[in-house]
Design a protein around this motif. Structure first.
Motif, PDB file in Angstrom:
ATOM      1  N   ILE A  35      -0.592   6.882  -6.172  1.00  0.00           N
ATOM      2  CA  ILE A  35      -1.914   5.973  -6.269  1.00  0.00           C
ATOM      3  C   ILE A  35      -2.497   6.037  -4.651  1.00  0.00           C
ATOM      4  O   ILE A  35      -1.927   5.657  -3.707  1.00  0.00           O
ATOM      5  CB  ILE A  35      -1.795   4.764  -6.812  1.00  0.00           C
ATOM      6  CG1 ILE A  35      -1.207   4.841  -8.083  1.00  0.00           C
ATOM      7  CG2 ILE A  35      -3.033   3.746  -6.494  1.00  0.00           C
ATOM      8  CD1 ILE A  35      -0.832   3.163  -8.532  1.00  0.00           C
ATOM      9  N   GLU A  36      -3.758   6.149  -4.532  1.00  0.00           N
ATOM     10  CA  GLU A  36      -4.221   6.139  -3.098  1.00  0.00           C
ATOM     11  C   GLU A  36      -5.058   4.627  -2.857  1.00  0.00           C
ATOM     12  O   GLU A  36      -6.079   4.681  -3.610  1.00  0.00           O
ATOM     13  CB  GLU A  36      -5.349   7.402  -3.043  1.00  0.00           C
ATOM     14  CG  GLU A  36      -4.549   8.808  -3.180  1.00  0.00           C
ATOM     15  CD  GLU A  36      -5.547   9.835  -2.872  1.00  0.00           C
ATOM     16  OE1 GLU A  36      -6.384   9.741  -1.889  1.00  0.00           O
ATOM     17  OE2 GLU A  36      -5.752  10.987  -3.858  1.00  0.00           O
ATOM     18  N   PRO A  37      -4.383   3.773  -2.433  1.00  0.00           N
ATOM     19  CA  PRO A  37      -5.058   2.642  -2.087  1.00  0.00           C
ATOM     20  C   PRO A  37      -6.359   2.417  -1.514  1.00  0.00           C
ATOM     21  O   PRO A  37      -7.310   1.958  -1.929  1.00  0.00           O
ATOM     22  CB  PRO A  37      -4.059   1.941  -1.118  1.00  0.00           C
ATOM     23  CG  PRO A  37      -2.940   2.692  -1.098  1.00  0.00           C
ATOM     24  CD  PRO A  37      -3.354   4.044  -1.532  1.00  0.00           C
ATOM     25  N   GLY A  56      -6.008  -5.424  -8.298  1.00  0.00           N
ATOM     26  CA  GLY A  56      -4.656  -6.167  -8.265  1.00  0.00           C
ATOM     27  C   GLY A  56      -4.804  -7.812  -8.475  1.00  0.00           C
ATOM     28  O   GLY A  56      -3.847  -8.505  -8.400  1.00  0.00           O
ATOM     29  N   VAL A  57      -6.229  -8.200  -8.924  1.00  0.00           N
ATOM     30  CA  VAL A  57      -6.221  -9.440  -9.396  1.00  0.00           C
ATOM     31  C   VAL A  57      -5.952  -9.547 -10.791  1.00  0.00           C
ATOM     32  O   VAL A  57      -6.645  -8.846 -11.681  1.00  0.00           O
ATOM     33  CB  VAL A  57      -7.751 -10.304  -9.183  1.00  0.00           C
ATOM     34  CG1 VAL A  57      -7.721 -11.540  -9.719  1.00  0.00           C
ATOM     35  CG2 VAL A  57      -7.960 -10.155  -7.418  1.00  0.00           C
ATOM     36  N   ALA A  59       0.836  -1.188   0.039  1.00  0.00           N
ATOM     37  CA  ALA A  59       0.288   0.142  -0.042  1.00  0.00           C
ATOM     38  C   ALA A  59       0.813   1.159  -0.123  1.00  0.00           C
ATOM     39  O   ALA A  59       0.547   2.258  -0.716  1.00  0.00           O
ATOM     40  CB  ALA A  59      -0.676  -0.083   1.320  1.00  0.00           C
ATOM     41  N   GLU A  60       1.878   1.124   0.653  1.00  0.00           N
ATOM     42  CA  GLU A  60       3.099   2.265   0.786  1.00  0.00           C
ATOM     43  C   GLU A  60       3.554   2.669  -0.507  1.00  0.00           C
ATOM     44  O   GLU A  60       3.787   3.698  -0.836  1.00  0.00           O
ATOM     45  CB  GLU A  60       3.766   2.304   1.850  1.00  0.00           C
ATOM     46  CG  GLU A  60       4.817   3.333   2.224  1.00  0.00           C
ATOM     47  CD  GLU A  60       4.097   4.676   2.445  1.00  0.00           C
ATOM     48  OE1 GLU A  60       4.774   5.746   2.250  1.00  0.00           O
ATOM     49  OE2 GLU A  60       3.090   4.576   3.039  1.00  0.00           O
ATOM     50  N   GLU A  61       3.872   1.627  -1.190  1.00  0.00           N
ATOM     51  CA  GLU A  61       4.523   1.682  -2.530  1.00  0.00           C
ATOM     52  C   GLU A  61       3.452   2.307  -3.553  1.00  0.00           C
ATOM     53  O   GLU A  61       3.830   3.272  -4.447  1.00  0.00           O
ATOM     54  CB  GLU A  61       4.970   0.285  -3.277  1.00  0.00           C
ATOM     55  CG  GLU A  61       6.099  -0.411  -2.504  1.00  0.00           C
ATOM     56  CD  GLU A  61       6.255  -1.859  -3.032  1.00  0.00           C
ATOM     57  OE1 GLU A  61       5.552  -2.428  -3.515  1.00  0.00           O
ATOM     58  OE2 GLU A  61       7.195  -2.479  -2.721  1.00  0.00           O
ATOM     59  N   LYS A  62       2.289   1.816  -3.398  1.00  0.00           N
ATOM     60  CA  LYS A  62       1.225   2.468  -4.329  1.00  0.00           C
ATOM     61  C   LYS A  62       1.126   4.236  -3.893  1.00  0.00           C
ATOM     62  O   LYS A  62       1.266   4.992  -4.913  1.00  0.00           O
ATOM     63  CB  LYS A  62      -0.049   2.165  -4.032  1.00  0.00           C
ATOM     64  CG  LYS A  62      -0.276   0.667  -4.772  1.00  0.00           C
ATOM     65  CD  LYS A  62      -1.786  -0.003  -4.604  1.00  0.00           C
ATOM     66  CE  LYS A  62      -1.916  -1.116  -5.174  1.00  0.00           C
ATOM     67  NZ  LYS A  62      -1.248  -2.384  -4.761  1.00  0.00           N
TER      68      LYS A  62
END
Length: 500
Positions: A361-363, A371-372, A353-356
């Motif tokens: 990108i706001e998770p 993500g699938v 989530a932090e990478e996004k």
């Protein structure tokens, strides 16, 4: 002037090579220490009246070399601080202070924080003698390695390789085993004892397998592995794989490989993945090794195609993977902790989530189902979609709701087939039924893809048994009755149970 430590290199072992400047420092020092007295120059100096306090006893009191070096560093800094204003502590080390000398490295790290000035005076390194006695020019490609930290990844056979810190036969044995991962057992190597020391020097040229049979290892020993351009020595390296794939894609390479695109070999990636899975199911390590290589080739080909456009290389792929693994495992490489696999997975998800967020990108604004992968096999995709939905509360409280849903979807599917609904409607109802059954798999924590794969394997095994038995009777499935095949099927089940 405050606390001061002066480090002097004693050279490779020949007193005649000691510089006048170093000799002057050694003679004028009031407080002298030496890491070890096991060095020819120390014996010669003491004969001339230059005495030392050695740290040899520290080697005997500690269990490992890092502890020895830490203790020596602590003692030297303490001595410098207590020596008094304007006085220096002299510390003598074998060879050159900046070549393979762990205590000097620690002093350089620690002295600034301890308000201790550190002065270093060079000395002839064992490398100087090695270049002369072993007859190679380091500009051709050279690496100096530590015997205690030798691994396949540190060795490049294209470079002249010197391995220091080979103190005894046990260390030599470890070096031999590490080198044998890359070199043939009879590869010619050189053992050098006391290079440049008159009356003590030995240069032994031997096959690799004899490395730990040589006598006389000590503080002045090293192993030399000559450079080689034989590509077979690099056959187990990633660099060689990268070279081979780039050659295959080059104008002088393979016509078939040159013509391929991401799209043309897209299906190969999927096929090779499933072939790897088959070896896992069959618990066949030898076949798995081969199939993993085939899968890696697909990764290399796709990476090479992008390297040719200048977008990225295989090394960029590895770099990004390494960065991701380090970042997403803060409980291993950072300050967080994980008591079990569930905690580790929470850390992983948090770092994803932090990478996004770092990518803008706001998770929180993404769909719970994001993500699938789009092209996952349908059964696997259904499983992942349901797991993601369940995470945000879209789920039954108990498995009773799952049973009810399966019965509902089964009834609708039966109705669609019985009443002769259009084929597309029947297929949709079948999909609903399968989707509801995946929910049951999720509740019992079974992967539906794996469960169905096992059933497929079981079906193949039993049907093959039926075919074999019919063949023994001179028949085939085509000219047998269903009753005959059912009887053999039941027999296959009995044999299967008996074998468990």
């Amino acid at each position: 002037m405050g606390a001061l430590i002066t480090v002097v290199g004693l050279g490779s072992g020949d007193p005649d090579r000691l510089t006048l400047g170093s000799l002057k420092l050694l003679r004028e020092a009031e407080e002298r220490y030496v890491r070890t007295k096991d060095h020819p120059v120390v014996a010669w100096l003491e004969e001339t009246g230059v005495t030392f306090t050695s740290f040899d006893e520290v080697y005997e009191s500690k269990d490992d070399f890092p502890s020895v070096y830490e203790e020596i560093t602590e003692r030297l800094i303490a001595s410098a601080k207590s020596a008094g204003e304007g006085k220096s502590v002299l510390y003598a080390v074998p060879g050159h202070p900046m070549v393979a000398e762990a205590t000097v490295k620690l002093l350089r790290e620690r002295c600034p924080g301890e308000a201790v000035e550190l002065r270093i005076t060079g000395g002839e390194s064992f490398l100087d003698e090695a270049f002369v006695r072993l007859g190679f020019d380091p500009i051709e490609g050279f690496q100096l390695l530590d015997a205690s930290d030798l691994s396949r990844g540190t060795i490049d056979p294209r470079r002249h390789t010197l391995i220091g810190q080979v103190y005894d036969e046990f260390t030599a044995s470890d070096v031999k085993l590490s080198l044998m991962d890359m070199y043939p057992d009879d590869y010619p190597v050189v053992v050098g004892h006391a290079l440049g020391v008159s009356g003590a020097e030995q240069v032994l040229r031997i096959p690799l397998y004899e490395l730990d049979r040589v006598q006389g290892y000590g503080n002045l020993s090293l192993v030399y592995v000559p450079a080689s351009e034989d590509d077979s020595l690099r056959i187990g390296s990633f660099d060689r794989l990268h070279e081979i794939v780039s050659i295959l894609r080059s104008p002088e390479g393979c016509p078939w490989d040159r013509e391929q695109t991401h799209q043309s070999i897209r299906k190969n990636l999927i096929e090779e993945t499933y072939e790897v899975l088959e070896t896992i199911d069959e618990d066949d390590p030898d076949h798995m090794r081969e199939e993993l290589g085939d899968l890696l080739l697909q990764v290399m080909l796709h990476s090479q195609m992008e390297e040719e456009t200048g977008m990225f290389t295989a090394y960029d792929v590895i770099r990004e993977l390494n960065e991701k693994l380090l970042y997403r495992h803060p409980h291993v490489f950072g300050d967080l902790s994980a008591e079990d696999a569930e905690d580790a997975l929470k850390n992983w998800d948090a770092m994803k989530a932090e990478e996004k967020r770092r990518k803008g990108i706001e998770p929180e604004k993404l769909s719970a189902l994001s993500g699938v992968p789009r092209d996952l096999p349908a059964l696997m995709k259904a499983y992942k979609l349901q797991k993601k939905a369940a995470k945000v509360g879209f789920d039954w409280d108990t498995i009773d709701g799952v049973w009810a849903k399966i019965e509902e979807e089964l009834a609708e599917f039966r109705e669609a087939v019985t009443d002769g609904h259009p084929a597309d409607d029947q297929a949709l109802e079948l999909g609903d039924l399968l989707f509801s059954i995946v929910n049951a798999a999720r509740y019992i924590k079974a992967d539906p893809e794996e469960a169905l794969s096992r059933t497929n394997a079981k079906f193949v095994s039993r049907f093959t048994y039926v075919e074999d038995k019919l063949r023994e009777a001179g028949k085939s499935p085509e000219d047998s009755t269903l009753a005959e095949m059912d009887a053999l099927w039941d027999e296959a089940k009995t044999v299967e149970r008996a074998s468990k």
